[in-house]
Design a protein around this motif. Structure first.
Motif, PDB file in Angstrom:
ATOM      1  N   ALA A 278     -14.041 -12.674  18.284  1.00 35.42           N
ATOM      2  CA  ALA A 278     -15.329 -13.149  17.775  1.00 35.42           C
ATOM      3  C   ALA A 278     -16.291 -11.981  17.645  1.00 35.42           C
ATOM      4  O   ALA A 278     -16.514 -11.254  18.621  1.00 35.42           O
TER       5      ALA A 278
ATOM      6  N   SER B 125      -7.936 -14.567  19.694  1.00 37.24           N
ATOM      7  CA  SER B 125      -9.122 -14.669  18.851  1.00 37.24           C
ATOM      8  C   SER B 125     -10.039 -13.497  19.103  1.00 37.24           C
ATOM      9  O   SER B 125     -10.110 -12.982  20.217  1.00 37.24           O
TER      10      SER B 125
ATOM     11  N   THR C  25     -14.935 -14.823  13.043  1.00 37.26           N
ATOM     12  CA  THR C  25     -13.829 -14.789  14.001  1.00 37.26           C
ATOM     13  C   THR C  25     -12.518 -14.570  13.263  1.00 37.26           C
ATOM     14  O   THR C  25     -12.301 -15.142  12.196  1.00 37.26           O
TER      15      THR C  25
END
Length: 114
Positions: free
Chosen positions: A23, A21, A76
């Motif tokens: 962000a 991920s 994200t």
């Protein structure tokens, strides 16, 4: 200024899966490109996957059919990696480009090994 924080790296066996991920925070604009790169020692950073704010995606030939980049919340982006191979081992970096300026995350290590 834009800050990017990657997460989700780690050690996985060949054939396994990981989800990275990225962000983003700070001064964000709606028109952007988010990209995942990877780098191994002694080699140039390689583009793995990219997604534009309109949803268009692109992948390196080496990961097509195994990796998927997608939005995962308002700011994200995730990279779902499946059928991982030892040659996928690298530090993975997230990059966001907006208004012609690119911003990089700090990178997250992915190691594929038995």
């Amino acid at each position: 200024q834009v800050q990017l924080v990657e997460s989700g790296g780690g050690l996985v066996q060949p054939g396994g899966s990981l989800r990275l991920s990225c962000a983003a925070s700070g001064r964000l604009f709606g028109n952007y490109i988010m990209e995942w790169y990877r780098q191994t020692p002694g080699k140039q950073r390689e583009l793995v996957a990219s997604i534009r704010s309109g949803g268009w995606t692109n992948y390196a030939d080496s990961v097509k059919g195994r990796f998927a980049i997608s939005p995962d919340g308002p700011d994200t982006v995730s990279l779902q990696m499946s059928s991982l191979k030892p040659e996928d081992t690298a530090v993975y970096y997230c990059k966001r480009t907006q208004l012609g300026v690119g911003y990089w995350g700090q990178g997250t290590q992915v190691t594929v090994s038995s």
